[in-house]
Design an enzyme around this catalytic site. Structure first.
Site, short mmCIF file in Angstrom:
data_model
loop_
_atom_site.label_atom_id
_atom_site.label_comp_id
_atom_site.label_asym_id
_atom_site.label_seq_id
_atom_site.Cartn_x
_atom_site.Cartn_y
_atom_site.Cartn_z
CB CYS A 2 -1.04 0.10 1.15
SG CYS A 2 -2.13 -1.37 1.42
NE ARG A 27 4.69 1.23 0.13
CZ ARG A 27 5.52 1.18 0.86
NH1 ARG A 27 6.85 1.54 0.46
NH2 ARG A 27 5.39 0.49 2.01
CD1 TRP A 74 -0.21 -6.21 -2.88
CD2 TRP A 74 -0.50 -6.94 -0.81
NE1 TRP A 74 0.09 -7.71 -2.89
CE2 TRP A 74 0.23 -7.88 -1.48
CE3 TRP A 74 -0.51 -6.92 0.32
CZ2 TRP A 74 0.28 -9.27 -1.11
CZ3 TRP A 74 -0.18 -8.20 1.33
CH2 TRP A 74 0.18 -9.27 0.51
CG ASN A 98 1.23 0.13 4.42
OD1 ASN A 98 0.83 -1.01 4.10
ND2 ASN A 98 2.52 0.69 4.34
N GLY A 99 -0.91 -1.47 6.41
CA GLY A 99 -0.62 -2.57 7.36
C GLY A 99 -1.77 -3.27 7.92
CD GLU A 482 16.56 -13.80 -8.36
OE1 GLU A 482 15.97 -14.40 -7.07
OE2 GLU A 482 16.39 -12.67 -8.44
CE LYS A 486 13.37 -11.69 -10.04
NZ LYS A 486 14.15 -11.43 -8.92
CD GLU A 489 9.48 -11.82 -8.88
OE1 GLU A 489 8.92 -11.39 -8.05
OE2 GLU A 489 10.86 -11.73 -8.98
CG HIS A 505 17.84 -37.32 -4.41
ND1 HIS A 505 18.36 -38.75 -3.86
CD2 HIS A 505 18.93 -36.89 -4.50
CE1 HIS A 505 19.35 -38.65 -4.04
NE2 HIS A 505 20.13 -37.75 -4.27
CE LYS A 616 11.49 -3.18 -5.77
NZ LYS A 616 12.28 -4.14 -6.42
C1 F6R Z 1 11.39 -10.82 -6.10
C2 F6R Z 1 11.40 -9.84 -5.08
C3 F6R Z 1 11.18 -10.30 -3.60
C4 F6R Z 1 11.96 -9.44 -2.32
C5 F6R Z 1 11.32 -9.68 -1.20
C6 F6R Z 1 12.27 -8.84 -0.16
O1 F6R Z 1 11.87 -10.29 -7.03
O2 F6R Z 1 11.57 -8.70 -5.34
O3 F6R Z 1 11.21 -11.56 -3.57
O4 F6R Z 1 13.44 -9.67 -2.64
O5 F6R Z 1 10.11 -9.31 -1.19
O6 F6R Z 1 12.00 -7.53 -0.49
P1 F6R Z 1 13.39 -6.55 0.01
O7 F6R Z 1 14.58 -6.98 -0.47
O8 F6R Z 1 12.73 -5.24 0.13
O9 F6R Z 1 13.28 -6.92 1.62
#
Ligand code: F6R
Length: 621
Positions: A2, A27, A74, A98-99, A482, A486, A489, A505, A616
């Site tokens: 949010c 956000r 969000w 927010n929260g 990773e 990517k 997501e 396994h 984010k």
């Molecule tokens: C994936 C991604 C998330 C963040 C995670 C932690 O691309 O961006 O998995 O890495 O939400 O976020 P931060 O780094 O802001 O603590």
């Protein structure tokens, strides 16, 4: 999660609020809304879905007032529809939040018994009712803070306005970020500096349990007992231009391309040029303190945790210190065995991730020294840690993390060299070699970025495939995790990362003609001082793992060191990577996976910068 923005001044707030929300949309983007005072009355406009829906609705609307609040959501409590969208207006009160208010059900029951009708499913509306009750019985908003806040449990930030005091905004912070932007004859409140940096660089960060009163002329900060506090105004140097797309189709692509620069900026200032050795300028621990740690615990979420897994390899190899890596959400609830001999490292782009913050606080409570690797300056995590090492990646707007990840690896690498020197597991000559390796990294990153067209072509060919496996060994195993993250997501394709040797396994049962396996296998350039590149052995083992995939009809894309032809007969595509040493490979191998995910997502027409269901900065547990 949010985004919140508030404005009080002399300008028309419409553009200020919408513009701020645009910069905060990463956000959350389930719904958006604004409220402004018009002739002392609060007018609320809300829309389900993206901000553009709200912009369309407001196109013909003219605001006469000079004070307002906005929100991009969000969803946590209640579906992402217009009724649950913020701002919530109840009687004289209008509020954005927010929260999560954990005890909102208790409050809701009491409100229903009082005969209040509740329109939405949100916890936020409940708080608006609580404030309305207080101002209706004659309290000012400031006085209402002292009666309402102590009754709330959870983590939250909100901004409130009251029709009874139409020149005033109140912002409250407790566990979710909120800051103030200080202007001339105008002031701002926002969940992220991003929202206001193009208007003012003067920022006041609120701490937990603080609230602020903003009028056109003045900001005042109070503690949770309502006592006035002194506040510090900080100047933020990120330019607004750094956060624009600069001609790229998406922020994510721009940020992928910024990696060579971001890495250079992260290294900059952290090398003692006289000695030719890494010396982290922000590392406030002395060598003796560094040498005194018996173990390291790394905790983070998502991509940042993958960086931590690679960091573990760096620390173990260069500093010979035991390291454990945990999901922050697990760490805090498992009664971790740590004490003052443990260095707790948290890694976070935003520095506001609720789980990571909670893990930090847990570790501090247990007596550990804490070090954070953060991208956002003065974020909560940065402020609460004993030591902060910043990744100078610049603002990362694309929801999928790219340059933050590779710069986190650079910081972990530099720190592992520092710890290695302190523990005397690295000699000065070895540290020098590792330093000159690092200095060459941006050039290698540039050369990998040149492979963009090749990756785009491969992405076009595979964009319709339903299931992907990413496999690697050693420190390319977290890169496989990773790469899979990517892809899933931003393209919404099912993808899993595995340690290559683990495939047999169980997961190998899923391999057939419809699955694609992306294999990462480097033959590392040996270090002259640090012994053999044992990944040569690992690379041969990945060849065997790929044979197992091929035998079951699976298709294979391999990323291998140039000059290595072992994968040619067993792969549909081979992407050749520049020669590099062991510790540089994970950074370099990440980049083609980012590009692959980006171009697959582009083909599939998803919203690359704002993928569905994500945000984010995850500021709820
Ligand atoms: C994936 C991604 C998330 C963040 C995670 C932690 O691309 O961006 O998995 O890495 O939400 O976020 P931060 O780094 O802001 O603590």
């Amino acid at each position: 999660m949010c985004g919140i923005i508030g404005y009080v001044g002399s300008q028309n707030p419409k553009d200020i609020l919408l513009d701020g929300l645009k910069r905060l949309e990463y956000r959350g983007y389930d719904s958006a809304g604004v409220a402004v005072f018009e002739n002392g009355k609060s007018q609320v406009y809300r829309c389900e879905g993206r901000l553009e829906n709200l912009e369309r609705r407001l196109k013909e609307v003219q605001f006469a007032g000079h004070i307002g609040i906005g929100h991009t959501r969000w969803a946590t409590h209640g579906a992402p529809n217009e009724t649950n969208a913020h701002p919530h207006k109840i009687g004289a009160i209008t509020l954005v939040h927010n929260g999560i208010i954990e005890n909102y059900i208790d409050h809701k029951e009491k409100l229903l018994k009082m005969g209040r009708s509740i329109a939405s499913d949100t916890d936020s509306e409940i708080v608006a009712h609580l404030f309305d009750i207080e101002v209706t019985r004659g309290l000012t908003l400031l006085q209402a803070m002292n009666t309402v806040l102590p009754t709330l449990r959870g983590s939250y930030a909100f901004v409130v306005m009251s029709e009874k005091e139409p020149e005033l905004l109140i912002g409250v912070r407790n566990g979710a970020p909120l800051l103030l932007g200080v202007g001339e004859g105008e002031n701002y409140v926002a969940s992220d500096a991003q929202a206001v940096l193009h208007r003012t660089r003067q920022i006041v960060y609120l701490e937990d349990h603080q609230f602020a009163a903003l009028t056109r002329e003045k900001i005042s900060v109070f503690n949770d007992r309502g006592e006035p506090l002194n506040h510090t105004v900080k100047r933020i140097d990120w330019s607004p231009e750094q956060a624009e797309k600069l001609g790229y189709r998406h922020y994510m692509l721009k940020e992928i391309h910024e990696q060579a620069n971001a890495i250079t900026n992260t290294i900059d200032g952290n090398i003692d040029h006289k000695r030719g050795v890494i010396a982290c300028s922000e590392l406030a621990f002395t060598r003796d303190v560094l040498a005194s740690f018996k173990r390291i615990a790394i905790t983070a979420c998502g991509t940042a945790r993958h960086a931590g897994l690679i960091g573990k390899s760096y620390f173990e190899r260069f500093a010979r210190i035991p390291v454990e890596v945990d999901y922050a959400s697990e760490f805090r609830y498992r009664n971790p065995v740590i004490d003052s001999s443990t260095l707790l490292i948290t890694i976070s782009q935003s520095g506001e991730t609720a789980d990571t913050l909670a893990a930090l606080r847990e570790a501090k409570g247990l007596g550990s020294k804490t070090l954070s690797i953060c991208n956002v300056r003065d974020s909560t995590l940065a402020r609460e840690s004993d030591v902060v090492l910043y990744t100078n990646a610049g603002p990362e707007i694309g929801v999928a993390s790219t340059k933050a990840f590779t710069t986190q690896l650079v910081v972990l690498y530099m720190l592992s060299v520092e710890v290695g020197l302190a523990r005397k597991t690295l000699t000065e000559a070895e540290a020098k070699e590792l330093t000159s390796d690092l200095v060459r990294l941006p050039m290698l990153v540039e050369s990998v970025l040149q492979k963009e067209d090749e990756l785009e072509k491969i992405a076009i060919e595979y964009q319709a495939d339903p299931s992907f496996f990413f496999i690697g060994r050693g420190c390319l195993y977290p890169v496989a995790l990773e790469g899979a993250l990517k892809l899933k997501e931003i393209s919404y394709i099912h993808a899993e990362g595995y340690a290559a040797g683990e495939l047999k396994h169980g997961p190998i049962a899923l391999i057939d003609r419809s699955t694609v396996t992306i294999a990462l296998a480097s033959v590392d350039t040996p270090y002259s001082h640090l012994g053999t590149a044992y990944t040569t052995v690992l690379h041969e083992k990945v060849v065997s793992n790929i044979q197992e995939v091929r035998a079951r009809g699976g298709r294979v894309i391999s990323l291998v060191t140039e000059g290595n032809s072992h994968f040619d007969p067993i792969s549909q595509h081979v992407v050749r990577m520049p020669r590099a040493t062991w510790a540089m490979s994970p950074i370099l191998y990440t980049i083609p996976l980012q590009l692959f995910a980006y171009y697959v997502a582009l083909q599939r027409g998803t919203d690359v910068d704002k993928p569905r269901n994500l945000a984010k900065s995850v500021t709820v547990e």
